[in-house]
Design an enzyme around this catalytic site. Structure first.
Site, PDB file in Angstrom:
ATOM      1  N   ARG A 120     -11.902  -2.497  -0.587  1.00 64.59           N
ATOM      2  CA  ARG A 120     -10.814  -1.533  -0.328  1.00 64.59           C
ATOM      3  C   ARG A 120     -11.424  -0.134  -0.163  1.00 64.59           C
ATOM      4  O   ARG A 120     -11.143   0.779  -0.937  1.00 64.59           O
ATOM      5  CB  ARG A 120      -9.798  -1.528  -1.469  1.00 64.59           C
ATOM      6  CG  ARG A 120      -9.176  -2.852  -1.897  1.00 64.59           C
ATOM      7  CD  ARG A 120      -8.315  -3.565  -0.957  1.00 64.59           C
ATOM      8  NE  ARG A 120      -6.964  -3.253  -0.683  1.00 64.59           N
ATOM      9  CZ  ARG A 120      -5.896  -3.636  -1.371  1.00 64.59           C
ATOM     10  NH1 ARG A 120      -6.021  -4.264  -2.509  1.00 64.59           N
ATOM     11  NH2 ARG A 120      -4.686  -3.385  -0.938  1.00 64.59           N
ATOM     12  N   GLN A 125     -10.098   0.524   5.609  1.00 60.13           N
ATOM     13  CA  GLN A 125      -8.635   0.628   5.539  1.00 60.13           C
ATOM     14  C   GLN A 125      -7.939   0.012   6.754  1.00 60.13           C
ATOM     15  O   GLN A 125      -6.921  -0.651   6.624  1.00 60.13           O
ATOM     16  CB  GLN A 125      -8.243   2.098   5.420  1.00 60.13           C
ATOM     17  CG  GLN A 125      -7.542   2.388   4.121  1.00 60.13           C
ATOM     18  CD  GLN A 125      -7.422   3.863   3.845  1.00 60.13           C
ATOM     19  OE1 GLN A 125      -7.654   4.687   4.726  1.00 60.13           O
ATOM     20  NE2 GLN A 125      -7.046   4.195   2.641  1.00 60.13           N
ATOM     21  N   ASP A 128      -7.436  -3.710   6.417  1.00 63.11           N
ATOM     22  CA  ASP A 128      -6.927  -4.137   5.116  1.00 63.11           C
ATOM     23  C   ASP A 128      -5.606  -4.910   5.254  1.00 63.11           C
ATOM     24  O   ASP A 128      -4.524  -4.328   5.224  1.00 63.11           O
ATOM     25  CB  ASP A 128      -6.753  -2.880   4.248  1.00 63.11           C
ATOM     26  CG  ASP A 128      -6.364  -3.201   2.829  1.00 63.11           C
ATOM     27  OD1 ASP A 128      -6.101  -4.376   2.526  1.00 63.11           O
ATOM     28  OD2 ASP A 128      -6.304  -2.267   2.016  1.00 63.11           O
ATOM     29  N   SER A 131      -3.019  -4.628   2.349  1.00 62.90           N
ATOM     30  CA  SER A 131      -2.112  -3.472   2.383  1.00 62.90           C
ATOM     31  C   SER A 131      -1.047  -3.628   3.458  1.00 62.90           C
ATOM     32  O   SER A 131       0.135  -3.387   3.208  1.00 62.90           O
ATOM     33  CB  SER A 131      -2.900  -2.192   2.648  1.00 62.90           C
ATOM     34  OG  SER A 131      -3.681  -1.882   1.531  1.00 62.90           O
ATOM     35  N   TYR A 226      -8.150  -1.835  -9.345  1.00 64.42           N
ATOM     36  CA  TYR A 226      -7.192  -2.904  -9.618  1.00 64.42           C
ATOM     37  C   TYR A 226      -6.838  -2.923 -11.104  1.00 64.42           C
ATOM     38  O   TYR A 226      -7.586  -2.413 -11.941  1.00 64.42           O
ATOM     39  CB  TYR A 226      -7.787  -4.263  -9.246  1.00 64.42           C
ATOM     40  CG  TYR A 226      -7.820  -4.522  -7.762  1.00 64.42           C
ATOM     41  CD1 TYR A 226      -6.653  -4.813  -7.073  1.00 64.42           C
ATOM     42  CD2 TYR A 226      -9.010  -4.475  -7.053  1.00 64.42           C
ATOM     43  CE1 TYR A 226      -6.668  -5.050  -5.711  1.00 64.42           C
ATOM     44  CE2 TYR A 226      -9.039  -4.709  -5.689  1.00 64.42           C
ATOM     45  CZ  TYR A 226      -7.868  -5.002  -5.026  1.00 64.42           C
ATOM     46  OH  TYR A 226      -7.875  -5.231  -3.677  1.00 64.42           O
TER      47      TYR A 226
END
Ligand code: NAD
Length: 375
Positions: A120, A125, A128, A131, A226
């Protein structure tokens, strides 16, 4: 380089790549093969793929002619049997939860990359999928709850009386939870949210929701942002705080997850027993056990006139945008595999390639997956 797109299994409406993305990929020296009918549930017909420049083939042909087979869900055993040694598979393979699949990929000498294992990082991004798909899930979960709720969500002042706004509680404020907060706020709900990661407090508040504090949560920098498993003492305290807020809520959206583990149990049966009749619980953590004790994956149950929806696949209910976002993520990931001459290259110096590779050369280079398998 040739990339093959397969039709997803029964019950999944998304497709890994829509025609709109096919056209932009083909221009960068990649050939795209698509299984006939792959996009049908995302409103993309074979003709749309052909017009975008893809070649439509049978499933067997797509697998046999592709350097890279790209999917969302992992292909079944029959497909793995058809794949050649050294062929590349890209999908959401969920390797920490599916050790059997990892072992089969290793035995078959398939080089596999799991999009849910991409680091991540800022650079990653745009690839991802966790997400992009969680954004869809958080949005759709709130709309589903609103559809099942027998009252208005916003406050209304009418000649027929004043309607009070609905109260929504969001459990877990990661990507899905934050999108759920934003969606519930747009509908006019009064929203509260909580998470064990203190870093999200400001994000929750900036979306106009209240942040429910439960003191004593453990955080670990090594978990790379996380959540980690909490102590029994904290869990007990958390359930009590959730109980106090849940009994006042009309809608609860459960999104709390811990990567590679069972979802934390946060909403107990005794709390649901005390909730208002007509309230709705949507548990998008259902596939990993759920945050609610009564959740059943892929089922809707009614307990004491409270509706509990166990659904971790809301993305399939909004397949067009979910596929579009997935396809863009996939396209960006594929760029890492293509040389200037348009050949397939596996550059393990690249942290994104290295971090997402699950099996290669009959080995499991991914340390976490390899350790989980030994356990
Ligand atoms: P996730 O799906 O793993 O979990 C959802 C949320 O549940 C998380 O916010 C987690 O903290 C929360 N949670 C777990 N246990 C809980 C408990 N017992 N009680 C309450 N909440 C609990 O998370 P995600 O949405 O994938 O995001 C995880 C992390 O990744 C976050 O730090 C996020 O900022 C980060 N992230 C980084 C990038 C990037 O840099 N490219 C992109 C997206 C997300």
């Amino acid at each position: 380089m040739t990339v093959g797109i397969l039709k997803e299994p029964q019950g999944e409406n998304r497709v890994a790549l829509l025609p709109e993305t096919v056209s932009s990929i083909i221009s960068s020296k990649i050939n795209i093969l698509v299984e006939s009918g792959a996009g049908i549930n995302s409103f993309a017909g074979d003709i749309d793929y052909e017009e975008a420049g893809a070649l439509l083939l049978t499933r067997e042909e797509v697998i046999s002619k592709s350097d890279i087979v790209a999917t969302i869900h992992a292909p079944g055993e029959a497909d793995l049997e058809r794949m050649k040694a050294g062929q590349v598979l890209i999908g959401v393979l969920n390797p920490l939860m599916d050790p059997m699949l990892v072992n089969r990929l290793k035995e078959r000498n398939i080089t596999s990359f799991s999009l849910d294992a991409i680091p991540r990082s800022t650079r990653a991004q745009k690839m991802d999928v966790l997400s992009s798909q969680a954004t869809v899930a958080g949005y759709k979960a709130v709309l589903d709850a609103a559809g099942r709720f027998s009252r208005f969500i916003p406050m209304l002042m009418t000649a027929a009386g004043t309607i009070r706004p609905a109260k929504v509680l969001i459990i877990g404020a990661g990507v899905a939870g934050l999108q759920a907060i934003a969606t519930a706020r747009r509908l006019g709900a009064v929203v509260e949210a909580f998470d064990v990661r203190s870093a999200v407090r400001e994000e929750v508040k900036s979306l106009g929701a209240g942040f429910v504090e439960v003191e004593g949560a453990q955080e670990d920098k090594a978990a790379k942002g996380y959540a980690i498993e909490q102590t029994e003492e904290f869990k007990e305290k958390q359930r009590q705080v959730v109980h106090d807020h849940a009994v006042k809520a009309d809608i609860i959206i459960c999104t709390a997850q811990i990567p590679g583990r069972k979802a934390p149990l946060i909403l107990l049966k005794k709390t649901v027993d005390s909730m208002k009749e007509g309230s709705v619980v949507i548990d998008i953590a259902a596939s990993t056990g759920g945050n609610c004790e009564l959740t059943r994956n892929n089922e809707v149950i009614v307990h004491n006139r409270v509706t509990i929806v166990g659904n971790s696949n809301f993305t399939s209910e909004m397949p067009v945008d979910a596929s579009a976002m997935y396809g863009k993520n996939l396209m960006n990931f594929l760029q890492l595999f293509i040389s200037e001459e348009g050949e397939l290259v596996l550059n393990f110096e690249d942290d994104i390639i290295r971090g997402s590779c699950i099996t290669h050369n009959k080995e499991i280079p991914h340390q976490r997956v390899s350790e989980a398998l030994k356990l």
